[in-house]
Design an enzyme around this catalytic site. Structure first.
Site, mmCIF file in Angstrom:
data_model
loop_
_atom_site.group_PDB
_atom_site.id
_atom_site.type_symbol
_atom_site.label_atom_id
_atom_site.label_comp_id
_atom_site.label_asym_id
_atom_site.label_seq_id
_atom_site.Cartn_x
_atom_site.Cartn_y
_atom_site.Cartn_z
ATOM 1 N N SER A 1 -9.075 -5.492 -10.172
ATOM 2 C CA SER A 1 -10.451 -5.678 -10.130
ATOM 3 C C SER A 1 -11.699 -5.325 -11.365
ATOM 4 C CB SER A 1 -10.971 -4.046 -8.384
ATOM 5 O OG SER A 1 -12.372 -4.039 -8.474
ATOM 6 N N GLU B 1 -5.415 -9.050 -3.072
ATOM 7 C CA GLU B 1 -5.614 -7.861 -3.494
ATOM 8 C C GLU B 1 -5.310 -7.214 -4.971
ATOM 9 O OE1 GLU B 1 -8.900 -4.966 -5.004
ATOM 10 O OE2 GLU B 1 -8.933 -4.765 -3.268
ATOM 11 N N ARG C 1 0.601 -1.027 0.207
ATOM 12 C CA ARG C 1 0.234 -0.098 -0.129
ATOM 13 C C ARG C 1 1.114 1.038 0.226
ATOM 14 N NH1 ARG C 1 -5.090 -0.486 0.760
ATOM 15 N NH2 ARG C 1 -5.185 -1.990 2.033
ATOM 16 N N ARG D 1 2.044 -3.289 -6.626
ATOM 17 C CA ARG D 1 1.856 -4.192 -5.769
ATOM 18 C C ARG D 1 2.165 -6.026 -6.655
ATOM 19 N NH1 ARG D 1 -3.361 -4.119 -3.052
ATOM 20 N NH2 ARG D 1 -3.207 -1.874 -2.260
#
Length: 463
Positions: free
Chosen positions: A375, A372, A298, A413
């Site tokens: 999306s 995650e 993050r 990420r």
């Protein structure tokens, strides 16, 4: 944004959508604001109509009075005026007084109307898009429903290093200098780390271009209305960076400028419009203090390759497109040889704008969990209504498009599972074949030999 007529006819469904999504929204307040706005609009329109009628009548009376004066002046050469011009003049003066009184009434009415319209607009921007009937009902990501798992979770016989240790071992990631330079949640990527960062983006772009996507290089700063039109504001203002002194914001996703590309236009969606962009993105991560602070999970600045689609306002059509863009992201993960799962996002974990959402979570050994990484969202005509993006249907009628979006890849990420799942016992890192053309043909990132290992080798006579 939804159609107000539809909201009035489906107020229970709208209120239920707000409750399911955990949003503080009262549809009754919106309906009352709408009624108040319409009543004031009718009052203002009636007063303006009456004023206009009086003004037209005054003009005609004055014109008639002037004509009479000229005629009598010619005939009487300055004698006192008598009927009928005085009657016309008096009537005009009386109407002028009536217009003045109307203006006195109209001014506060218009002020109240402006206030009512602002309240109505504010509430309309808070209206949630109802989730699809097959969306799971839930309160948080804990209630998301797993749909499928692809790939096997690695179970090596050696102790796994996390991505930060691996990055430091290879000289690819420098968190300390990142924090020193830019503050918390900042980093440097260098050498092979920067190459991997670029490689996954280019792999994604090449894959999407082969499938008919048009590549755009888009603005990273957008006007505030673009954030509202795409549904990121008003709820997301805290997570975005504003340019001081300007009505512009840094994007958190290229979805915003990609959708805004067609603002206030009529487009041809006989074949869905597929757009993509690779951009830097920025998020302040307000509200995530203390969460995911380790490593690259993050961070404030990252890069994304985004898919955005415009199609006909046909739920079946946009549903098919949702599965298409999700499949694109899955195929990229398979090319990267990473284990992942797809989940149906529940109502409580879904944003205001989404009708249906899938998340893809990739296995991250250091977290001992799926995290995650992608999306996919179908928002129906929510964004197109706000952005006034329309098309002509088979009958020639203008309709608002359906829009969809998906994260094809987000980095750094994605480097977390890429490094951690492909590490070897000696710290080397396997490079999947799909990435090798973008990594100068490298098949493996060889781990440097650290001094302790060198000493051990010398002691064992193996060096």
């Amino acid at each position: 944004m939804l159609d107000m007529k539809w909201i009035r006819e489906n107020k229970e469904l709208v209120q239920q959508a707000a409750e399911h999504k955990g949003l503080d929204f009262n549809v009754q307040q919106l309906l009352e604001a709408d009624n108040r706005r319409r009543e004031l609009q009718q009052q203002a329109d009636a007063l303006r109509q009456e004023r206009n009628a009086h003004s037209q009548r005054i003009g005609k009376l004055m014109q008639s009075a002037n004509a009479s004066r000229q005629q009598q002046g010619a005939e009487q050469q300055g004698a006192a005026f008598e009927s009928p011009q005085w009657t016309e003049q008096e009537q005009a003066e009386q109407l002028k007084q009536a217009v003045a009184k109307i203006n006195e009434l109209l001014k506060p009415c218009e002020e109240q109307l402006l206030e009512a319209e602002q309240q109505f607009r504010r509430l309309m921007l808070e209206v949630p898009n109802p989730a699809s009937p097959d969306t799971p009902i839930g309160r948080s990501d804990a209630d998301n429903v797993e749909l499928r798992r692809i790939g096997s979770i690695p179970a090596p016989a050696f102790a796994l290093r996390d991505h930060v240790v691996l990055g430091e071992l290879h000289g690819m990631i420098d968190m300390n200098r990142g924090v020193r330079t830019a503050g918390s949640r900042s980093y440097y990527l260098k050498g092979a780390g920067a190459l991997l960062h670029r490689a996954v983006q280019q792999l994604a772009l090449d894959y999407l271009l082969e499938r008919g996507f048009t590549l755009l290089d888009v603005p990273l700063m957008v006007r505030e209305e673009a954030m509202y039109n795409t549904g990121y504001f008003p709820a997301g203002t805290d997570s975005a960076y504003r340019i001081d002194g300007e009505n512009r914001w840094l994007i958190g996703t290229s979805e915003v400028p990609l959708v805004a590309y067609y603002d206030n236009e009529i487009v041809d969606v006989a074949e869905p419009i597929r757009l993509t962009a690779a951009t830097a993105c920025f998020r302040s991560e307000v509200g995530s203090a203390g969460r995911d602070v380790h490593g690259l999970y993050r961070v404030h600045q990252f890069a994304k390759v985004e898919q955005v689609v415009f199609c006909e306002a046909d739920p079946a059509r946009s549903e098919a497109m949702l599965h298409e863009i999700t499949a694109n992201a899955e195929q990229l993960l398979q090319l990267l040889e990473l284990p992942y799962r797809v989940v149906a996002v529940c109502t409580g974990d879904m944003s205001q704008k989404n009708v249906k959402q899938f998340d893809i979570e990739t296995w991250m050994p250091s977290r001992q969990a799926y995290g995650e990484t992608h999306s996919s969202s179908n928002v129906h005509d929510f964004q197109a209504r706000r952005s006034n993006i329309r098309y002509r249907d088979a009958e020639g009628k203008l309709r608002y498009c359906h829009t969809l979006n998906n994260t094809a890849v987000a980095t750094p990420r994605i480097l977390i599972p890429l490094l951690e799942n492909h590490q070897l016992e000696d710290g080397s890192i396997y490079i999947p074949p799909a990435l090798r053309p973008y990594m100068n043909g490298l098949e493996t990132l060889q781990a440097p030999i650290v001094p302790m290992e060198e000493a051990a080798q010398e002691q064992n006579g193996t060096k």
